[in-house]
Design a protein around this motif. Structure first.
Motif, PDB file in Angstrom:
ATOM      1  N   ASP A  36     -32.630  11.483  40.724  1.00 27.01           N
ATOM      2  CA  ASP A  36     -31.996  10.100  40.528  1.00 27.01           C
ATOM      3  C   ASP A  36     -32.687   9.043  40.868  1.00 27.01           C
ATOM      4  O   ASP A  36     -32.671   7.755  40.336  1.00 27.01           O
ATOM      5  CB  ASP A  36     -30.537  10.265  41.232  1.00 27.01           C
ATOM      6  N   ILE A  37     -33.358   9.262  41.970  1.00 29.56           N
ATOM      7  CA  ILE A  37     -34.234   8.128  42.588  1.00 29.56           C
ATOM      8  C   ILE A  37     -35.671   7.937  42.031  1.00 29.56           C
ATOM      9  O   ILE A  37     -36.332   7.276  41.566  1.00 29.56           O
ATOM     10  CB  ILE A  37     -33.969   7.836  43.941  1.00 29.56           C
ATOM     11  N   VAL A  38     -36.351   8.920  42.902  1.00 26.61           N
ATOM     12  CA  VAL A  38     -37.718   9.139  42.548  1.00 26.61           C
ATOM     13  C   VAL A  38     -38.114   9.023  41.109  1.00 26.61           C
ATOM     14  O   VAL A  38     -39.180   8.302  40.779  1.00 26.61           O
ATOM     15  CB  VAL A  38     -38.405  10.410  43.430  1.00 26.61           C
ATOM     16  N   ASN A  39     -37.646   9.984  40.500  1.00 24.81           N
ATOM     17  CA  ASN A  39     -38.122   9.803  39.087  1.00 24.81           C
ATOM     18  C   ASN A  39     -37.706   8.855  38.029  1.00 24.81           C
ATOM     19  O   ASN A  39     -38.583   8.158  37.523  1.00 24.81           O
ATOM     20  CB  ASN A  39     -37.516  11.075  38.435  1.00 24.81           C
ATOM     21  N   ARG A  40     -36.469   8.326  38.412  1.00 26.75           N
ATOM     22  CA  ARG A  40     -36.058   7.273  37.440  1.00 26.75           C
ATOM     23  C   ARG A  40     -36.702   5.951  38.000  1.00 26.75           C
ATOM     24  O   ARG A  40     -37.281   5.330  37.139  1.00 26.75           O
ATOM     25  CB  ARG A  40     -34.338   7.039  37.744  1.00 26.75           C
ATOM     26  N   LYS A  41     -37.010   5.776  39.122  1.00 30.56           N
ATOM     27  CA  LYS A  41     -37.600   4.636  39.708  1.00 30.56           C
ATOM     28  C   LYS A  41     -39.132   4.727  39.671  1.00 30.56           C
ATOM     29  O   LYS A  41     -39.645   3.721  40.086  1.00 30.56           O
ATOM     30  CB  LYS A  41     -37.046   3.984  41.099  1.00 30.56           C
ATOM     31  N   LYS A  42     -39.531   5.707  39.395  1.00 35.02           N
ATOM     32  CA  LYS A  42     -41.096   6.062  39.501  1.00 35.02           C
ATOM     33  C   LYS A  42     -41.583   5.674  40.944  1.00 35.02           C
ATOM     34  O   LYS A  42     -42.432   4.935  41.098  1.00 35.02           O
ATOM     35  CB  LYS A  42     -41.748   5.195  38.333  1.00 35.02           C
ATOM     36  N   ILE A  43     -40.797   6.112  42.096  1.00 32.20           N
ATOM     37  CA  ILE A  43     -41.337   5.872  43.107  1.00 32.20           C
ATOM     38  C   ILE A  43     -42.344   6.930  43.734  1.00 32.20           C
ATOM     39  O   ILE A  43     -42.036   8.179  43.536  1.00 32.20           O
ATOM     40  CB  ILE A  43     -40.080   5.922  44.294  1.00 32.20           C
ATOM     41  N   THR A  44     -43.425   6.370  44.332  1.00 34.63           N
ATOM     42  CA  THR A  44     -44.489   7.348  44.469  1.00 34.63           C
ATOM     43  C   THR A  44     -44.600   7.801  46.070  1.00 34.63           C
ATOM     44  O   THR A  44     -44.748   8.749  46.532  1.00 34.63           O
ATOM     45  CB  THR A  44     -45.880   6.515  44.590  1.00 34.63           C
ATOM     46  N   ASP A  45     -43.995   6.942  46.992  1.00 38.55           N
ATOM     47  CA  ASP A  45     -43.754   7.374  48.321  1.00 38.55           C
ATOM     48  C   ASP A  45     -42.681   8.044  48.990  1.00 38.55           C
ATOM     49  O   ASP A  45     -41.758   7.293  49.240  1.00 38.55           O
ATOM     50  CB  ASP A  45     -44.104   6.277  49.289  1.00 38.55           C
ATOM     51  N   THR A  46     -42.272   9.325  48.511  1.00 35.31           N
ATOM     52  CA  THR A  46     -40.999   9.788  48.497  1.00 35.31           C
ATOM     53  C   THR A  46     -40.698   9.910  50.125  1.00 35.31           C
ATOM     54  O   THR A  46     -39.583   9.858  50.492  1.00 35.31           O
ATOM     55  CB  THR A  46     -41.089  11.247  48.011  1.00 35.31           C
ATOM     56  N   MET A  47     -41.632  10.131  50.953  1.00 37.11           N
ATOM     57  CA  MET A  47     -41.605  10.097  52.187  1.00 37.11           C
ATOM     58  C   MET A  47     -41.086   8.785  52.894  1.00 37.11           C
ATOM     59  O   MET A  47     -40.184   8.930  53.798  1.00 37.11           O
ATOM     60  CB  MET A  47     -42.747  10.491  53.228  1.00 37.11           C
ATOM     61  N   MET A  48     -41.538   7.636  52.355  1.00 41.82           N
ATOM     62  CA  MET A  48     -41.092   6.597  52.862  1.00 41.82           C
ATOM     63  C   MET A  48     -39.492   6.181  52.537  1.00 41.82           C
ATOM     64  O   MET A  48     -38.676   5.838  53.299  1.00 41.82           O
ATOM     65  CB  MET A  48     -41.659   5.430  52.429  1.00 41.82           C
ATOM     66  N   LEU A  49     -39.256   6.630  51.357  1.00 42.51           N
ATOM     67  CA  LEU A  49     -37.528   6.591  50.804  1.00 42.51           C
ATOM     68  C   LEU A  49     -37.015   7.422  51.635  1.00 42.51           C
ATOM     69  O   LEU A  49     -35.710   7.031  51.969  1.00 42.51           O
ATOM     70  CB  LEU A  49     -37.705   7.225  49.570  1.00 42.51           C
ATOM     71  N   LYS A  50     -37.281   8.552  52.038  1.00 39.11           N
ATOM     72  CA  LYS A  50     -36.361   9.563  52.821  1.00 39.11           C
ATOM     73  C   LYS A  50     -36.484   9.019  54.159  1.00 39.11           C
ATOM     74  O   LYS A  50     -35.234   9.179  55.024  1.00 39.11           O
ATOM     75  CB  LYS A  50     -37.308  10.978  52.767  1.00 39.11           C
ATOM     76  N   GLY A  51     -37.517   8.160  54.683  1.00 35.64           N
ATOM     77  CA  GLY A  51     -37.259   7.724  56.023  1.00 35.64           C
ATOM     78  C   GLY A  51     -36.541   6.588  55.971  1.00 35.64           C
ATOM     79  O   GLY A  51     -35.613   6.345  57.126  1.00 35.64           O
ATOM     80  N   ILE A  52     -36.246   5.788  55.040  1.00 37.07           N
ATOM     81  CA  ILE A  52     -35.460   4.754  55.077  1.00 37.07           C
ATOM     82  C   ILE A  52     -34.041   5.324  55.142  1.00 37.07           C
ATOM     83  O   ILE A  52     -33.245   4.727  55.784  1.00 37.07           O
ATOM     84  CB  ILE A  52     -35.788   3.745  53.878  1.00 37.07           C
ATOM     85  N   LEU A  53     -33.767   6.061  54.124  1.00 33.72           N
ATOM     86  CA  LEU A  53     -32.554   6.824  54.046  1.00 33.72           C
ATOM     87  C   LEU A  53     -32.139   7.391  55.549  1.00 33.72           C
ATOM     88  O   LEU A  53     -30.831   7.142  55.993  1.00 33.72           O
ATOM     89  CB  LEU A  53     -32.518   8.005  52.912  1.00 33.72           C
ATOM     90  N   ARG A  54     -33.075   8.074  55.983  1.00 34.72           N
ATOM     91  CA  ARG A  54     -32.550   8.555  57.518  1.00 34.72           C
ATOM     92  C   ARG A  54     -32.375   7.439  58.304  1.00 34.72           C
ATOM     93  O   ARG A  54     -31.280   7.573  59.096  1.00 34.72           O
ATOM     94  CB  ARG A  54     -33.678   9.392  58.006  1.00 34.72           C
ATOM     95  N   PHE A  55     -32.983   6.236  58.433  1.00 32.31           N
ATOM     96  CA  PHE A  55     -32.820   5.259  59.123  1.00 32.31           C
ATOM     97  C   PHE A  55     -31.208   4.780  58.999  1.00 32.31           C
ATOM     98  O   PHE A  55     -30.711   4.080  59.936  1.00 32.31           O
ATOM     99  CB  PHE A  55     -33.656   4.217  58.904  1.00 32.31           C
ATOM    100  N   VAL A  56     -31.002   4.364  57.638  1.00 30.55           N
ATOM    101  CA  VAL A  56     -29.815   3.911  57.456  1.00 30.55           C
ATOM    102  C   VAL A  56     -28.545   5.033  57.820  1.00 30.55           C
ATOM    103  O   VAL A  56     -27.519   4.513  58.350  1.00 30.55           O
ATOM    104  CB  VAL A  56     -29.496   3.624  55.662  1.00 30.55           C
ATOM    105  N   PHE A  57     -28.823   6.195  57.367  1.00 34.85           N
ATOM    106  CA  PHE A  57     -27.785   7.248  58.107  1.00 34.85           C
ATOM    107  C   PHE A  57     -27.486   7.124  59.636  1.00 34.85           C
ATOM    108  O   PHE A  57     -26.473   7.483  60.034  1.00 34.85           O
ATOM    109  CB  PHE A  57     -28.213   8.516  57.701  1.00 34.85           C
ATOM    110  N   ASP A  58     -28.962   6.835  60.371  1.00 36.05           N
ATOM    111  CA  ASP A  58     -28.732   6.952  61.691  1.00 36.05           C
ATOM    112  C   ASP A  58     -28.057   5.528  62.287  1.00 36.05           C
ATOM    113  O   ASP A  58     -27.648   5.562  63.422  1.00 36.05           O
ATOM    114  CB  ASP A  58     -30.234   7.139  62.284  1.00 36.05           C
ATOM    115  N   ASN A  59     -27.915   4.700  61.482  1.00 38.74           N
ATOM    116  CA  ASN A  59     -27.433   3.339  61.789  1.00 38.74           C
ATOM    117  C   ASN A  59     -26.496   2.985  61.087  1.00 38.74           C
ATOM    118  O   ASN A  59     -26.048   1.619  60.918  1.00 38.74           O
ATOM    119  CB  ASN A  59     -28.603   2.226  61.826  1.00 38.74           C
ATOM    120  N   ILE A  60     -25.415   3.854  60.698  1.00 44.40           N
ATOM    121  CA  ILE A  60     -24.041   3.426  60.058  1.00 44.40           C
ATOM    122  C   ILE A  60     -23.294   2.315  60.908  1.00 44.40           C
ATOM    123  O   ILE A  60     -23.435   2.736  62.280  1.00 44.40           O
ATOM    124  CB  ILE A  60     -23.441   4.657  59.477  1.00 44.40           C
ATOM    125  N   GLY A  61     -22.586   1.180  60.423  1.00 43.87           N
ATOM    126  CA  GLY A  61     -21.886   0.490  61.282  1.00 43.87           C
ATOM    127  C   GLY A  61     -22.807  -0.482  61.898  1.00 43.87           C
ATOM    128  O   GLY A  61     -21.969  -1.323  62.586  1.00 43.87           O
TER     129      GLY A  61
END
Length: 401
Positions: A200-225
């Motif tokens: 849904d994200i990497v292919n559609r948005k043509k994101i090349t740095d998958t690791m960075m995307l996952k890193g940002i998602l982890r950061f947000v998950f870790d900082n809910i609220g």
């Protein structure tokens, strides 16, 4: 186990035969396809014949040739039943590049009732929204609520134990069939996570740095609220040894929000009645996904409760903001057509200092809208100068307003 999702089903029933395109959106596997199936069964019970129902799921390879919008239109047009209402269901329609042209052409024909689903908010953005603007109603779907989870167990007892289960086992409907199988639940959630991130994200948005995307998602998950900004996230990740700028973070956050895996709560100045552009908060669509990614850490129990309350407010049709009043913060300002409700969320307020800290922001608000503190304390409801303290589980179950 089939859960009828009555709340969403009733919305579809209410809009039946109305000249509006019904758009059901929500994260993958939250139950959109099942909902359409339940609604089609309801239509049959009301006397609608099978030939009046056309249902296509574009993730099914049987319909691959219909991903060309002209072929799709010709196929649907051929199947319309003259003189009777034809109900058209297009599931995961964002796989069709020019689907709005098909939908728009069908919309103007007599006796056609259209229902579409999608797992990406972008399907209603830009040109698409312009083309069907004013002609559709959006029904945002979430995974199971705590109440739906409780109902699925067949008993409303043991609320505390089942609340913990609800968080750990996940709120995705299919995980009910995997109850008592933690490894299978984890594999299932990993599958959802990777499909959303990659498909849904990497292919559609043509994101090349998958690791960075996952890193940002982890950061947000870790900082809910917690109050976050693109710059704050970028600075933290960069200081950890991986360089990224605020603009890239913003782009990735937008893509994650569009896929409904995270939700953004903007800040609202209660006194000045204006929306603020900085330090928004983020919440995750399912705590089970967060546990899968980060592990279950009890220290986060307060933020997790806050996350559950946020999603429930969204479910109940509120626009939800983080409130600012003078130097204080109000956890949630929930607004709808009937007015505003203010919420503070805390694990416990049995300690007097904690209670006063939670009351202070609400007491600073001078209007007469309802104000509430939600906690996991199993104590009778109490009031403090008109501010109600309510058990959060009772509130989630709809046992108290």
């Amino acid at each position: 186990m089939l859960i009828r999702r009555t709340e969403y089903l009733n919305k579809l029933i209410a809009f039946r035969d109305k000249q509006l395109i019904k758009v059901v959106t929500g994260i993958r596997r939250c139950g959109k396809s099942t909902l359409l199936g339940i609604y089609q069964d309801y239509l049959r019970e009301q006397g609608v014949t099978d030939e009046q129902i056309i249902s296509i799921n574009f993730e099914d390879i049987d319909y691959e040739e219909l991903t060309d919008y002209k072929k799709l239109y010709a196929y649907l047009k051929e199947k319309l039943v003259k003189g009777k209402m034809t109900y058209i269901f297009l599931d995961e329609v964002h796989h069709i590049n020019d689907f709005p042209r098909v939908v728009d052409s069908l919309y103007i024909k007599p006796d056609v009732d259209i229902y579409i689903t999608g797992s990406n908010a972008y399907m209603l953005s830009g040109e698409i929204a312009t083309l069907i603007s004013g002609r559709y109603v959006q029904i945002e779907m979430l995974p199971l609520s705590y109440k739906e989870y409780m109902e699925s167990t067949g008993s409303m007892n043991d609320r505390g134990i089942k609340y913990a289960e609800y968080l750990e086992n996940s709120s995705f409907p299919y995980t009910l069939a995997l109850k008592g199988q933690p490894n299978e639940i984890r594999d299932y959630l990993e599958g959802i996570y990777h499909t959303i991130v990659v498909k849904d994200i990497v292919n559609r948005k043509k994101i090349t740095d998958t690791m960075m995307l996952k890193g940002i998602l982890r950061f947000v998950f870790d900082n809910i609220g917690s109050p976050l900004s693109s710059k704050k996230i970028a600075d933290t990740i960069t200081s950890g040894g991986r360089k990224v700028d605020a603009k890239t973070v913003e782009k990735y956050l937008e893509a994650l929000s569009e896929s409904y895996i995270i939700y953004q709560a903007k800040r609202y100045n209660i006194k000045g009645k204006q929306y603020l552009k900085t330090l928004e908060k983020y919440y995750v669509v399912d705590i089970g996904l967060r546990y899968m990614l980060l592990g279950s850490r009890q220290a986060d129990a307060g933020h997790i409760l806050e996350n559950v309350v946020y999603l429930e407010l969204v479910r109940r049709g509120y626009d939800v903001y983080v409130g600012k009043i003078n130097e204080f913060e109000v956890d949630f300002v929930a607004q709808n057509g009937r007015g505003t409700v203010y919420f503070q969320v805390a694990l416990t307020v049995r300690d007097e200092k904690t209670l006063q800290r939670e009351l202070r922001p609400l007491k600073a608000i001078r209007d007469h809208y309802p104000k509430m503190i939600l906690t996991l304390d199993d104590d009778p409801e109490a009031q403090y100068d008109g501010i109600r303290r309510v058990n959060a589980r009772d509130w989630l179950l709809g046992l108290t307003d």
